[in-house]
Design an enzyme around this catalytic site. Structure first.
Site, short mmCIF file in Angstrom:
data_model
loop_
_atom_site.label_atom_id
_atom_site.label_comp_id
_atom_site.label_asym_id
_atom_site.label_seq_id
_atom_site.Cartn_x
_atom_site.Cartn_y
_atom_site.Cartn_z
N HIS A 119 26.80 41.99 44.48
CA HIS A 119 27.39 40.73 44.92
C HIS A 119 26.70 40.19 46.18
CE1 HIS A 119 31.32 41.91 42.66
NE2 HIS A 119 30.35 41.60 41.85
N CYS A 149 13.93 22.09 52.76
CA CYS A 149 13.88 21.22 51.57
C CYS A 149 15.00 20.18 51.60
CB CYS A 149 14.00 22.06 50.29
SG CYS A 149 15.69 22.58 49.93
N THR A 187 37.50 50.79 43.73
CA THR A 187 37.46 49.48 43.08
C THR A 187 38.62 49.35 42.09
OG1 THR A 187 36.19 47.92 41.73
CG2 THR A 187 35.78 50.28 41.35
N ILE A 213 43.14 55.32 45.78
CA ILE A 213 44.46 55.69 46.29
C ILE A 213 45.54 55.47 45.24
CG2 ILE A 213 43.96 55.37 48.76
CD1 ILE A 213 45.18 52.55 48.52
N1 APR Z 1 40.10 54.86 49.28
C1 APR Z 1 39.95 54.67 47.94
N2 APR Z 1 40.39 53.55 47.29
C2 APR Z 1 41.03 52.61 48.04
C3 APR Z 1 41.25 52.76 49.44
C4 APR Z 1 40.75 53.96 50.07
N3 APR Z 1 40.90 54.18 51.37
N4 APR Z 1 41.92 51.64 49.90
C5 APR Z 1 42.10 50.83 48.81
N5 APR Z 1 41.57 51.41 47.69
C6 APR Z 1 41.50 50.85 46.33
C7 APR Z 1 42.68 49.99 45.91
O1 APR Z 1 43.72 50.77 45.33
C8 APR Z 1 42.02 49.06 44.87
O2 APR Z 1 42.06 49.65 43.56
O3 APR Z 1 40.38 49.98 46.32
C9 APR Z 1 40.56 48.98 45.32
C10 APR Z 1 40.14 47.63 45.92
O4 APR Z 1 40.22 46.68 44.90
P1 APR Z 1 39.86 45.14 45.17
O5 APR Z 1 40.49 44.69 46.40
O6 APR Z 1 40.16 44.42 43.89
O7 APR Z 1 38.29 45.19 45.46
P2 APR Z 1 37.07 45.30 44.42
O8 APR Z 1 37.43 46.08 43.21
O9 APR Z 1 35.90 45.75 45.19
O10 APR Z 1 36.87 43.74 44.04
C11 APR Z 1 35.79 43.39 43.24
O11 APR Z 1 36.24 41.04 43.57
O12 APR Z 1 36.94 39.49 45.05
C12 APR Z 1 35.85 39.95 44.39
O13 APR Z 1 33.56 39.84 45.01
C13 APR Z 1 34.78 40.43 45.35
O14 APR Z 1 33.42 42.43 45.21
C14 APR Z 1 34.72 41.95 45.07
C15 APR Z 1 35.23 42.04 43.65
#
Ligand code: APR
Length: 242
Positions: A119, A149, A187, A213
């Site tokens: 990203h 440009c 994620t 988590i």
């Molecule tokens: N350790 C492990 N997991 C964690 C922790 C932690 N300390 N804290 C939060 N999480 C988990 C949450 O439970 C959740 O499942 O991380 C995840 C974060 O999810 P999102 O907020 O949806 O982030 P992500 O999956 O990276 O989003 C993907 O969406 O908004 C767009 O471009 C943006 O790259 C991003 C993409």
């Protein structure tokens, strides 16, 4: 007490190709808010307004202020033990690839080098019209930035509805197909095409480990779910691997 199954360490020692794919959760312990979940950014802000080309065209000042705020935040935070453990794994495992959806540059600051940033990266900029890169820091106090440009300069991150960088996404899919051990870390597994990677790896025979988590849409198909904070679990894996 974090319980890491011995068989995971044995698999890590014998693995020929290891891939880790990270999301916002891996940076949560550094103080970078995630996007979804309880205090998620998108619960408070409108992604269409702040993270889309239409939103940028409609109000570039607002979008630049948002990225200025995020850059200032990332300047204040540090990589956490989870980032550092992944940088260690890169040195300890013969063929290790790190794929990230994060734009916060914390993996690089932790010492990881074999990274596929799906990203983009918030520390970089480019021209919206001609794609010319602008590495220098851009501050808003000089007004909205324009390219030679005439096009508007924007942060070099992937916004909703945009294509991912071709080299990175091709390499990420190839890595997922070849992996024999695939970690999905911090994620929600909701945003495509990154969300497809662990499923592709599983279909190609990889052993899939999820670290989060809380459960996600991947948990039921993962081979091992390690529930907890990545900043605690990953250093323990590295400690046991040493
Ligand atoms: N350790 C492990 N997991 C964690 C922790 C932690 N300390 N804290 C939060 N999480 C988990 C949450 O439970 C959740 O499942 O991380 C995840 C974060 O999810 P999102 O907020 O949806 O982030 P992500 O999956 O990276 O989003 C993907 O969406 O908004 C767009 O471009 C943006 O790259 C991003 C993409």
């Amino acid at each position: 007490m974090i319980n890491i199954p011995e068989q995971l360490i044995a698999r890590l020692k014998n693995a020929s190709k290891v891939v880790a794919s990270t999301g916002a959760g891996v940076s949560a312990e550094s103080g970078v808010p995630t996007f979804r979940g309880q205090d998620g950014i998108w619960n408070k802000m409108n992604p269409e307004e702040l993270a889309s080309v239409d939103g940028f065209m409609a109000n570039p000042q607002l979008v630049w202020e948002w990225y200025q705020y995020r850059r200032d935040l990332m300047d204040k935070v540090e990589p956490n033990p989870g980032h550092k453990a992944l940088a260690d794994l890169e040195k300890m495992v013969s063929d290790f690839t790190l794929i990230t959806q994060n734009v916060d540059n914390l993996h690089r600051r932790a010492g990881s080098s074999r990274i596929l940033e799906l990203h983009g990266n918030v520390t970089r900029n480019k021209c919206l019209a001609c794609d010319k890169p602008y590495a220098e820091e851009i501050r808003l106090d000089k007004g909205l930035p324009y390219c030679s440009c005439g096009g508007m300069i924007r942060p070099d991150v992937v916004w909703f509805g945009e294509m991912l960088p071709e080299r990175e996404i091709r390499a990420a899919f190839a890595a997922a197909e070849e992996a024999d051990l695939f970690f999905s870390i911090g994620t929600s597994t909701l945003v495509q095409p990154a969300a497809a990677l662990p499923f592709l790896a599983r279909r190609n025979g990889a052993y899939v480990v999820e670290i989060n988590i809380e459960p996600t849409g991947l948990t039921t198909i993962s081979d091992l779910f390690l529930q907890g904070k990545s900043g605690e679990i990953l250093p323990e894996i590295v400690r046991l691997l040493r």
